[in-house]
Design an enzyme around this catalytic site. Structure first.
Site, mmCIF file in Angstrom:
data_model
loop_
_atom_site.group_PDB
_atom_site.id
_atom_site.type_symbol
_atom_site.label_atom_id
_atom_site.label_comp_id
_atom_site.label_asym_id
_atom_site.label_seq_id
_atom_site.Cartn_x
_atom_site.Cartn_y
_atom_site.Cartn_z
ATOM 1 N N ASP A 33 -10.128 -25.106 -6.367
ATOM 2 C CA ASP A 33 -9.159 -24.163 -5.821
ATOM 3 C C ASP A 33 -8.694 -23.211 -6.919
ATOM 4 O O ASP A 33 -8.460 -23.606 -8.058
ATOM 5 C CB ASP A 33 -7.960 -24.934 -5.243
ATOM 6 C CG ASP A 33 -7.121 -24.079 -4.315
ATOM 7 O OD1 ASP A 33 -7.088 -24.366 -3.109
ATOM 8 O OD2 ASP A 33 -6.478 -23.117 -4.804
ATOM 9 N N ASN A 90 -5.242 -28.213 6.612
ATOM 10 C CA ASN A 90 -4.212 -27.427 7.288
ATOM 11 C C ASN A 90 -4.845 -26.689 8.461
ATOM 12 O O ASN A 90 -5.825 -25.967 8.275
ATOM 13 C CB ASN A 90 -3.583 -26.427 6.311
ATOM 14 C CG ASN A 90 -2.883 -27.103 5.153
ATOM 15 O OD1 ASN A 90 -2.245 -28.146 5.319
ATOM 16 N ND2 ASN A 90 -2.989 -26.530 3.963
ATOM 17 N N GLN A 97 -2.203 -22.811 6.874
ATOM 18 C CA GLN A 97 -3.595 -22.422 6.649
ATOM 19 C C GLN A 97 -3.627 -20.918 6.377
ATOM 20 O O GLN A 97 -3.073 -20.134 7.161
ATOM 21 C CB GLN A 97 -4.482 -22.758 7.858
ATOM 22 C CG GLN A 97 -5.951 -22.424 7.603
ATOM 23 C CD GLN A 97 -6.888 -22.829 8.744
ATOM 24 O OE1 GLN A 97 -6.440 -23.345 9.772
ATOM 25 N NE2 GLN A 97 -8.167 -22.585 8.565
ATOM 26 N N VAL A 99 -6.713 -19.450 4.813
ATOM 27 C CA VAL A 99 -8.118 -19.018 4.870
ATOM 28 C C VAL A 99 -8.732 -19.657 6.112
ATOM 29 O O VAL A 99 -8.728 -20.890 6.243
ATOM 30 C CB VAL A 99 -8.890 -19.424 3.604
ATOM 31 C CG1 VAL A 99 -10.345 -18.973 3.708
ATOM 32 C CG2 VAL A 99 -8.236 -18.857 2.350
ATOM 33 N N HIS A 103 -11.533 -26.083 5.719
ATOM 34 C CA HIS A 103 -11.662 -26.662 4.378
ATOM 35 C C HIS A 103 -10.831 -27.923 4.259
ATOM 36 O O HIS A 103 -9.745 -28.012 4.816
ATOM 37 C CB HIS A 103 -11.268 -25.660 3.290
ATOM 38 C CG HIS A 103 -9.973 -24.944 3.538
ATOM 39 N ND1 HIS A 103 -9.865 -23.895 4.437
ATOM 40 C CD2 HIS A 103 -8.738 -25.113 3.020
ATOM 41 C CE1 HIS A 103 -8.617 -23.448 4.451
ATOM 42 N NE2 HIS A 103 -7.913 -24.181 3.601
ATOM 43 N N HIS A 105 -8.879 -30.063 1.527
ATOM 44 C CA HIS A 105 -8.347 -30.101 0.166
ATOM 45 C C HIS A 105 -8.528 -31.527 -0.372
ATOM 46 O O HIS A 105 -8.197 -32.498 0.322
ATOM 47 C CB HIS A 105 -6.848 -29.793 0.158
ATOM 48 C CG HIS A 105 -6.466 -28.414 0.596
ATOM 49 N ND1 HIS A 105 -6.161 -27.412 -0.299
ATOM 50 C CD2 HIS A 105 -6.306 -27.870 1.830
ATOM 51 C CE1 HIS A 105 -5.825 -26.305 0.370
ATOM 52 N NE2 HIS A 105 -5.910 -26.568 1.662
HETATM 53 P P1 AMP Z 1 -5.027 -23.220 3.024
HETATM 54 O O1 AMP Z 1 -3.645 -22.732 2.695
HETATM 55 O O2 AMP Z 1 -5.074 -24.642 3.517
HETATM 56 O O3 AMP Z 1 -5.747 -22.259 3.950
HETATM 57 O O4 AMP Z 1 -5.831 -23.257 1.665
HETATM 58 C C1 AMP Z 1 -6.504 -22.152 1.157
HETATM 59 C C2 AMP Z 1 -6.724 -22.407 -0.305
HETATM 60 O O5 AMP Z 1 -7.725 -21.536 -0.769
HETATM 61 C C3 AMP Z 1 -5.490 -22.193 -1.173
HETATM 62 O O6 AMP Z 1 -5.164 -23.407 -1.846
HETATM 63 C C4 AMP Z 1 -5.928 -21.090 -2.140
HETATM 64 O O7 AMP Z 1 -5.412 -21.267 -3.426
HETATM 65 C C5 AMP Z 1 -7.441 -21.237 -2.109
HETATM 66 N N1 AMP Z 1 -8.202 -20.042 -2.437
HETATM 67 C C6 AMP Z 1 -8.027 -18.776 -1.978
HETATM 68 N N2 AMP Z 1 -8.972 -17.956 -2.467
HETATM 69 C C7 AMP Z 1 -9.782 -18.732 -3.232
HETATM 70 C C8 AMP Z 1 -10.949 -18.481 -4.011
HETATM 71 N N3 AMP Z 1 -11.494 -17.247 -4.108
HETATM 72 N N4 AMP Z 1 -11.515 -19.512 -4.687
HETATM 73 C C9 AMP Z 1 -10.987 -20.743 -4.617
HETATM 74 N N5 AMP Z 1 -9.894 -21.056 -3.891
HETATM 75 C C10 AMP Z 1 -9.298 -20.062 -3.223
#
Ligand code: AMP
Length: 117
Positions: A33, A90, A97, A99, A103, A105
């Site tokens: 991350d 999430n 969430q 992205v 995914h 974590h």
């Molecule tokens: P969520 O909030 O569950 O959607 O988690 C998305 C995660 O993606 C967050 O912990 C961000 O820090 C991580 N994230 C966003 N962009 C990137 C990236 N380019 N490379 C790695 N992690 C990322």
């Protein structure tokens, strides 16, 4: 929800954005991350276009199981099997969430409170 091909993790899968890869096979990619919330913070994503856990269908059952297996593999690679680790998915903005490519974590290297916040 409809899958958006322009989301960040789709770009990671297409190698348009670099990632620090921990594990990869034909079904998933695991990478660190960018804003780690623990000493180890790895994201395990399917190569299939699933936006949220709740959007997965019966046809996705194998990949969902594969993701959990891969999360355990990541924990083993990162040396977390004995110390303990936390997996989190999430779903939706209500659960933070951000992205919209599914995914898992994998967090470790520190203690975790229960219940989660
Ligand atoms: P969520 O909030 O569950 O959607 O988690 C998305 C995660 O993606 C967050 O912990 C961000 O820090 C991580 N994230 C966003 N962009 C990137 C990236 N380019 N490379 C790695 N992690 C990322």
């Amino acid at each position: 929800m409809k899958y958006d091909d322009d989301n960040i993790f789709a770009k990671v899968l297409r190698k348009e954005i670099p990632a620090d890869v921990v594990f990869e096979d034909d079904k998933c990619l695991a990478f660190r991350d960018i804003a780690p919330q623990a000493p180890t913070h790895v994201l395990v994503i399917p190569k299939a276009p699933i936006p949220r856990l709740g959007d997965a269908t019966q046809a996705d059952r194998e990949i969902l199981g594969h993701l959990l297996w891969a999360a355990g593999e990541v924990a083993r690679i990162e040396g977390l099997i004995d110390s303990g680790f936390r997996t989190t998915i999430n779903h939706g903005e209500g659960a933070n969430q951000t992205v919209f490519h599914l995914h898992v974590h994998v967090l470790g290297g520190r203690g975790f409170a229960w219940p989660p916040g």
